[in-house]
Design a protein around this motif. Sequence first.
Motif, mmCIF file in Angstrom:
data_model
loop_
_atom_site.group_PDB
_atom_site.id
_atom_site.type_symbol
_atom_site.label_atom_id
_atom_site.label_comp_id
_atom_site.label_asym_id
_atom_site.label_seq_id
_atom_site.Cartn_x
_atom_site.Cartn_y
_atom_site.Cartn_z
ATOM 1 N N PHE A 275 26.230 83.692 59.772
ATOM 2 C CA PHE A 275 25.070 84.561 59.925
ATOM 3 C C PHE A 275 24.033 83.930 60.860
ATOM 4 N N ARG A 276 24.020 84.436 62.088
ATOM 5 C CA ARG A 276 23.054 83.975 63.082
ATOM 6 C C ARG A 276 21.690 84.599 62.845
ATOM 7 N N SER A 277 21.688 85.744 62.197
ATOM 8 C CA SER A 277 20.466 86.465 61.889
ATOM 9 C C SER A 277 20.273 86.482 60.377
ATOM 10 N N ALA A 278 19.122 86.950 59.931
ATOM 11 C CA ALA A 278 18.847 87.032 58.498
ATOM 12 C C ALA A 278 19.917 87.876 57.818
ATOM 13 N N ALA A 279 20.351 87.460 56.642
ATOM 14 C CA ALA A 279 21.417 88.151 55.912
ATOM 15 C C ALA A 279 20.989 88.373 54.466
ATOM 16 N N LEU A 624 14.745 93.748 54.613
ATOM 17 C CA LEU A 624 15.740 93.636 55.686
ATOM 18 C C LEU A 624 16.576 94.906 55.799
ATOM 19 N N GLU A 625 16.941 95.497 54.666
ATOM 20 C CA GLU A 625 17.719 96.735 54.722
ATOM 21 C C GLU A 625 16.881 97.882 55.315
ATOM 22 N N TRP A 626 15.624 97.972 54.940
ATOM 23 C CA TRP A 626 14.768 99.018 55.521
ATOM 24 C C TRP A 626 14.524 98.752 57.002
ATOM 25 N N ASP A 654 4.322 91.616 57.516
ATOM 26 C CA ASP A 654 4.405 90.450 56.641
ATOM 27 C C ASP A 654 5.838 90.233 56.170
ATOM 28 N N GLY A 655 6.375 89.048 56.431
ATOM 29 C CA GLY A 655 7.721 88.708 56.012
ATOM 30 C C GLY A 655 8.782 88.955 57.059
ATOM 31 N N LEU A 656 8.451 89.668 58.123
ATOM 32 C CA LEU A 656 9.431 89.990 59.173
ATOM 33 C C LEU A 656 9.197 89.100 60.382
ATOM 34 N N VAL A 657 10.113 88.159 60.599
ATOM 35 C CA VAL A 657 10.064 87.276 61.759
ATOM 36 C C VAL A 657 11.270 87.611 62.621
ATOM 37 N N LEU A 658 11.017 88.199 63.766
ATOM 38 C CA LEU A 658 12.114 88.704 64.587
ATOM 39 C C LEU A 658 12.968 87.567 65.131
#
Length: 817
Positions: A275-279, A624-626, A654-658
């Motif tokens: 997982f290179r991205s958030a999972a 993450l799902e939304w 808040d909480g979302l770091v691209l």
Amino acid sequence: MSTANLTRSETAHRARVVTVSAYDVALDLSGALTDGEFGVVATIALAASSPETWLDFLGAGVDRVEIDGRETEVEYDGARIALRGLTGASTVRVHGRGLYSRTGEGLHRFVDPADGETYLYTQYEPADARRVFPCFEQPDLKAPFTFRVTAPSEWLVLSNERLERTDGDTRVFAPTQPISTYITAVVAGPYHRVEGRSVQHDLIIDLGVHCRKSLAQYLDADAILDVTRAGLDFFHDAFDYEYPFGKYDQVFVPEYNLGAMENPGCVTFTESYVFRSAATRSQYARRANTILHEMAHMWFGDLVTMRWWDDLWLKESFADYMGSYASVAATEFTDAWVAFAQRRKAWAYSQDQLPTTHPIVADIVDLEAAKLNFDGITYAKGASVLKQLAAFVGEYEFLDGARLYFRRHAYGNTTLTDLLAALQDSSLRDLEAWAAAWLQTTGPSTLTVDRARGVIVQTDPRPQRLDVAVLAPNADGELVDDAPQEVHLTGAETSVDLAAAGDGTVVLLNDGDHTYAKVRLDAASVAVVESSLDRIPDDLRRSLVWSSLWNATRDAEYRPSRFVDLARRFAPREPHEGILASVLADTAVAVERYVADRDAVRSAWADTAYEQLVAADAGSDHQLEWWRAWSAAAVHTDRAAQLRDLLSGRTSIDGLVLDAEQRWALWFALAARGDATVAELDAVLDSDRTGAGEVAHTAAVAALPDGAARVWTALTEESPSNEKVGALVRGFTAGERSRVAAYDAPYYAMLEDVWRDRSIEIARRLVVGLFPPADTTDDADRWLAEHPDAPAALRRQVIEQRDHLARALRARAADAE
């Protein structure tokens, strides 16, 4: 028919006249950094009762053929090498040249754009070992294999067995147990390796986890090894048969066509599991399930193998079932049956309602048909039916039958008859009627309840055991049933006690999800769940309710806009992130394919997704799902300002770091809407010069509104890799339908050429991915009528896509009423 397309009848004849005692395969990969070809020398010890037969080889050429040391004339048509003058026991040696693959079939070569390193791996199922070495390409001619691989000295080289010795740059591996050609494996390149061990009583198994060097920072090897050890512990006990193949390597490889492949001792996986991205937790659960699925194959498929591909289900259905079973029994992912009910069964129900559905025990006449039978019937329906069988005969009896099966047929080949014999002996039940009802029929039964008469009505009656729950409010207002009824269905109608089914209750057929059938909620139950779905505390029960409503939506019996409205109200309150992910995916399909007023529903759905993205707990799986739902919806709605504000940092959540993959999702949406330029996308690629970055860039550029002609040319006249084909198709089909409507006629005109000229993997991606989502099925109907003699496998693809389109049109019409 092309000589590359082996038939069941001719391979059965070959198996009657040929036995193979050993293979010795030497591969020269020393030129892999620059050359398009590699050298191969295959030495095969065999016995033949006929003086003539053939070897299979899809290579660049054959330079020499020797029989018992005597050079013979080379008779090679590009697919088969004729062998003549065999005299009982013989040794055949073939010197040939193979081609490196860019389609994920045979010996695939990938150059990592991150560091320029070259990586190789093999992928053979169902019949691509012949792309690498001359062989008898059929599962019932098993033999031990010795591999000798010459490769750069600094490379790691793996195969099915342990490394026995190194002679200069040549690695010589120990002979394998008798195995089929399609599960042999070679992996070579500067792979990153993490080692471990599993101790099973007196058996010590060396473990390895591998990936490309540029992905090493993302490889959570400890978690993978934990699942691996837990799985080996579980299967040793459950099957009462030691792991039979020595060491156990797991390799995550690039540009992979499958989720994973069960090569004994050298399992390969798609590197999307690194997982290179958030999972989310559900993604880790799916990876664990796949690890266990492939591990189950070490027994179901590798130790005991089907004779021919019509019994493919003998390995895939069992592995699919055991993957979930072992997840629940041996890992932290004890809710695996929830995911099974929501995802795997949805795949099965969809596949089983197509005109091309087939029995679990299918009639596979040739390899083209076999390739297309890796489908929802073979995997998910088969696994669902096995879950019903375990409920029918008892789990202990079911596993005892598996143990008996392994002891009787180790290193051999089997058919359905052999499996049924073992299960009958363990359960003391006659399973012939059961097998006829479940394994040799098509289509799912549909179960409904008639509250007034107190009966369960079953279409396409099958003998099945299921539980029935009457969910009624408890003191806290939750809909529960602590004592569901066990019911055995035998015919079209079966009586059931519904005394507790009063007002405000939900009658849930197939509680526990023990059987395989579409369940329709009655009107009274639908009324309750539409107001109180979040009051069902049990995850599996909520999953089954969502599944029932989704199946009714697909069948145009529940209005798609009604399903979207239900999702807008209850998805924000769904506590299980796996159920949430499935509901969001289903809702996206309803919005894009099934609703009548698509533009209005699209906008409302995008608004809901963004609102929940902002409202969700910071950094949670739900957020993450939304996020994924909203970024996908943004492809079809005008969200350019929001997208650019997030990319630039002017807006933060808040909480979302691209991360890189999330940024690409935003750029893809901008490109599909015509709100990005090639220069901007090139600049993003410069900051993410990785394999995933290049694929994402290809997709985004292909999605630009003015690029359709260029993309069509690339797909139909050029030869991009399998991953690039997928990216180009994704970009081409993004955005508005009007952008590509002009290519409907060229699509149908190219079908037979594509099927003839491309490998089946690439051809399938083009036929399925580019199918026009028109407003009628007229073009597809016309092509099918005018091409009755087109290859059966190609017609199957068109028929299936035509049926998906017809289903969408029916749902849309129902929604407009």
